[in-house]
Design an enzyme around this catalytic site. Structure first.
Site, PDB file in Angstrom:
ATOM      1  N   CYS A 154     -61.110 -13.213 -54.299  1.00  0.00           N
ATOM      2  CA  CYS A 154     -60.629 -12.555 -53.072  1.00  0.00           C
ATOM      3  C   CYS A 154     -61.510 -12.808 -51.848  1.00  0.00           C
ATOM      4  O   CYS A 154     -61.102 -12.545 -50.724  1.00  0.00           O
ATOM      5  CB  CYS A 154     -60.476 -11.074 -53.333  1.00  0.00           C
ATOM      6  SG  CYS A 154     -59.452 -10.768 -54.792  1.00  0.00           S
ATOM      7  N   HIS A 182     -58.735  -8.614 -46.873  1.00  0.00           N
ATOM      8  CA  HIS A 182     -58.099  -9.027 -48.123  1.00  0.00           C
ATOM      9  C   HIS A 182     -57.131  -7.927 -48.551  1.00  0.00           C
ATOM     10  O   HIS A 182     -57.494  -6.747 -48.599  1.00  0.00           O
ATOM     11  CB  HIS A 182     -59.165  -9.260 -49.192  1.00  0.00           C
ATOM     12  CG  HIS A 182     -58.610  -9.262 -50.583  1.00  0.00           C
ATOM     13  ND1 HIS A 182     -57.618 -10.128 -50.970  1.00  0.00           N
ATOM     14  CD2 HIS A 182     -58.884  -8.466 -51.658  1.00  0.00           C
ATOM     15  CE1 HIS A 182     -57.314  -9.875 -52.235  1.00  0.00           C
ATOM     16  NE2 HIS A 182     -58.059  -8.873 -52.676  1.00  0.00           N
ATOM     17  N   ASN A 229     -51.036  -8.744 -54.396  1.00  0.00           N
ATOM     18  CA  ASN A 229     -52.385  -9.249 -54.148  1.00  0.00           C
ATOM     19  C   ASN A 229     -52.432 -10.702 -54.641  1.00  0.00           C
ATOM     20  O   ASN A 229     -52.418 -10.948 -55.848  1.00  0.00           O
ATOM     21  CB  ASN A 229     -53.373  -8.365 -54.905  1.00  0.00           C
ATOM     22  CG  ASN A 229     -54.811  -8.848 -54.796  1.00  0.00           C
ATOM     23  OD1 ASN A 229     -55.071  -9.995 -54.451  1.00  0.00           O
ATOM     24  ND2 ASN A 229     -55.742  -7.971 -55.111  1.00  0.00           N
TER      25      ASN A 229
END
Lengths: 341, 76
Positions: free
Chosen positions: A128, A264, A294
Site C-alpha cells: 500500500c 491510500h 482496496n
C-alpha cells in the site's frame, strides 16, 4: 526550482532535472464480485453491514488465467496510446504477486509493450505504500539524469492469495493495475518525500507459505493472505497523523495550503477516522472505493485519476499523497498537478 | 466520560439493540467481531488517547473488564 550542484574538485556543474506526473491510466479485470456474492460463504457475514462499514460494494477480481503481468499490460497499453513507447527509458513495476519468482515481471512487460531494449526495468515489492516509493524512485532517476520518461506501474492480484471462505479479506481487497508517466519537466511537481519503515509489524499482514522461508504449501491457512485488521488499524492511526505533519513541514507548506489529500484507500472506516484525526476538511479528502475496494498499491493513482476526472483537482493544485500498510511501510509527498490526462 | 455515555457509545460500536450493562459479555459474542474491535480502538484513541492491541481487546470478557482496562478513573 532547479538545484545546481558544484563538485569542488572537478568544478563540474550538474543541473538536477525536475519531474512531473503527466498521465495516469487504470485497468481492472472484467470479473466483479459484489458483497451479495460473498453472502452464505461464512457464518456471520452481513453484506449490508460490511458494505456500510468499509465503504466497498463490489470489487474486480482476476480470472484463473489472468496475472499481474496481464493487468499491468492492460494499464500500460491504455497509456501508451498517448505516448510513443520508444520514448520510455525506465520501467518500474510495483507488485507483491509477480508471475514468477524470476524473471522480473518488468522485464517481460518491457517486451510485451515493445519498449526499447535500452530501457531500464525492475520490480519492487511493496504494497500500500508502493506508489509513493515508486514516485520517489522515479524522481531520483530523473533528477540524477538516468532517465527522462519513467513508466511507473502498480499491479496487484491479492484475490488469488485469499482463502475462499475468508470473506473479511475478500470484501476489502480488489485487483487492479495502474500506469503513471513521470517525466522530466520545466516545473518541479514532485515535492519532498517522507518515508518510513517498521518491520516489527511484518507478521500482521503476510502470506507465509510458498516463498523462501516456508517453500511448501501445506494446506493450512498459512498458504493464504493473513491480515490482523485491528493491529493494522492501530499502526495506521499512530503512524499517519505525524507522517502528514512531517510531509507538510518538509515541503514548507501549512495545512491549509494543501488543495486536496489522497490517502491510500484502505477502508472507509479507517479513512474517516484518519481524516478526523488529521483535521482535514471533508471536501479536500478523497474517499471513493465503493466499486473497487482496496487495490493495494493502485489506490492512490486510481484516486488521483478519479479526482482529476471529477475536477476535484486541477492544474497547479497541491495534493498531499500518503501510502501506508504491509511491511509496515509508509510514506508520502506533495505533488503539484501538471497532468495532461 | 461518564459511565452512561461510555455505555451508550459502546452500544453504538457493537450495533446492538437495547441497553448494555457493565456485566454484559464481550469476548465470544457475535457482536464483538474484528470490525467492532477496530471501532473500539478508534473510540479509545479518540477519547482517552490510549492504545491497546487487538489481541488484548479481543480477550476482554465483560464491559466491566473493558472499563478496568481503560481505567476506572477515566469512566465514572
Amino acid at each position: 526550482m532547479i538545484v545546481v550542484l558544484i563538485e569542488k574538485n572537478k568544478q563540474r556543474i550538474r543541473i538536477l532535472s525536475v519531474a512531473s506526473i503527466t498521465y495516469i491510466d487504470t485497468y481492472f479485470p472484467d470479473a466483479i464480485v459484489s458483497n451479495h456474492d460473498l453472502e452464505g460463504i461464512a457464518d456471520g457475514f452481513d453484506a449490508e453491514k460490511i458494505g456500510k462499514k468499509i465503504g466497498v460494494q463490489k470489487r474486480h477480481v482476476v480470472m484463473a488465467n489472468e496475472t499481474v503481468l496481464d493487468l499491468a499490460e492492460g494499464a500500460c497499453k491504455k497509456l501508451l496510446k498517448r505516448i510513443e513507447p520508444s520514448t520510455i527509458d525506465y520501467l518500474l513495476l510495483c507488485t507483491q504477486t509477480p508471475d514468477y519468482f524470476l524473471p522480473t515481471t518488468a522485464c517481460i512487460l518491457q517486451h510485451r509493450l515493445g519498449l526499447p531494449t535500452t530501457c531500464g526495468a525492475l520490480d519492487f515489492n511493496l504494497g500500500c505504500s508502493g506508489y509513493i516509493y515508486g514516485l520517489s524512485l522515479a524522481k531520483g532517476l530523473i533528477a540524477s539524469g538516468q532517465a527522462k520518461r519513467v513508466l511507473l506501474v502498480t499491479s496487484e492480484i491479492y484475490s488469488k492469495h485469499i482463502k475462499t471462505d475468508d470473506v473479511a479479506n475478500r470484501s476489502i481487497f480488489g485487483d487492479a493495475a495502474t500506469a503513471t508517466l513521470i517525466e522530466k519537466s520545466d516545473e518541479d511537481c514532485l515535492g519532498e518525500f517522507v518515508l518510513g519503515t517498521d518491520g516489527s509489524g511484518a507478521e500482521n499482514l503476510i502470506i507465509k507459505n510458498g516463498a523462501g522461508r516456508h517453500p511448501q504449501k501445506d494446506g493450512s491457512d498459512d498458504d493464504y493472505l493473513y491480515m490482523n485488521g485491528p493491529e493494522i488499524f492501530n499502526f495506521t492511526i499512530q503512524a499517519v497523523p505525524p507522517l502528514v505533519h512531517n510531509i507538510t513541514e518538509k515541503n514548507g507548506l501549512a495545512g491549509d495550503t494543501i488543495d486536496y489529500y489522497v490517502f491510500h484507500q484502505a477502508n472507509e472506516y479507517m479513512l474517516k477516522y484518519l481524516r478526523k484525526k488529521c483535521e482535514i476538511p471533508m471536501h479536500k479528502f478523497h474517499m471513493n472505493m465503493t466499486n473497487f475496494g482496496n487495490t493495494v498499491s493502485s489506490t492512490i493513482p486510481i484516486g488521483l485519476k478519479q479526482a482529476w476526472e471529477k475536477k476535484s483537482i486541477s492544474k497547479g493544485n497541491k495534493v498531499l499523497l500518503v501510502g501506508f500498510g504491509v511491511g509496515y511501510s509508509y510514506g508520502g509527498t506533495v505533488i503539484t498537478i501538471n497532468c495532461k490526462g | 466520560m461518564t459511565k452512561n455515555d461510555f455505555l451508550a457509545e459502546l452500544t453504538e460500536i457493537l450495533e446492538i439493540d437495547g441497553e448494555l450493562t457493565t456485566e454484559a459479555p464481550l469476548a465470544g459474542t457475535d457482536e464483538y467481531d474484528s470490525l467492532a474491535i477496530m471501532s473500539l480502538i478508534a473510540f479509545i484513541d479518540e477519547h482517552f488517547g490510549l492504545s491497546f492491541s487487538g489481541e488484548k481487546l479481543g480477550k476482554v470478557k465483560t464491559v466491566k473488564d473493558l472499563i478496568s482496562l481503560i481505567g476506572e478513573e477515566n469512566i465514572n
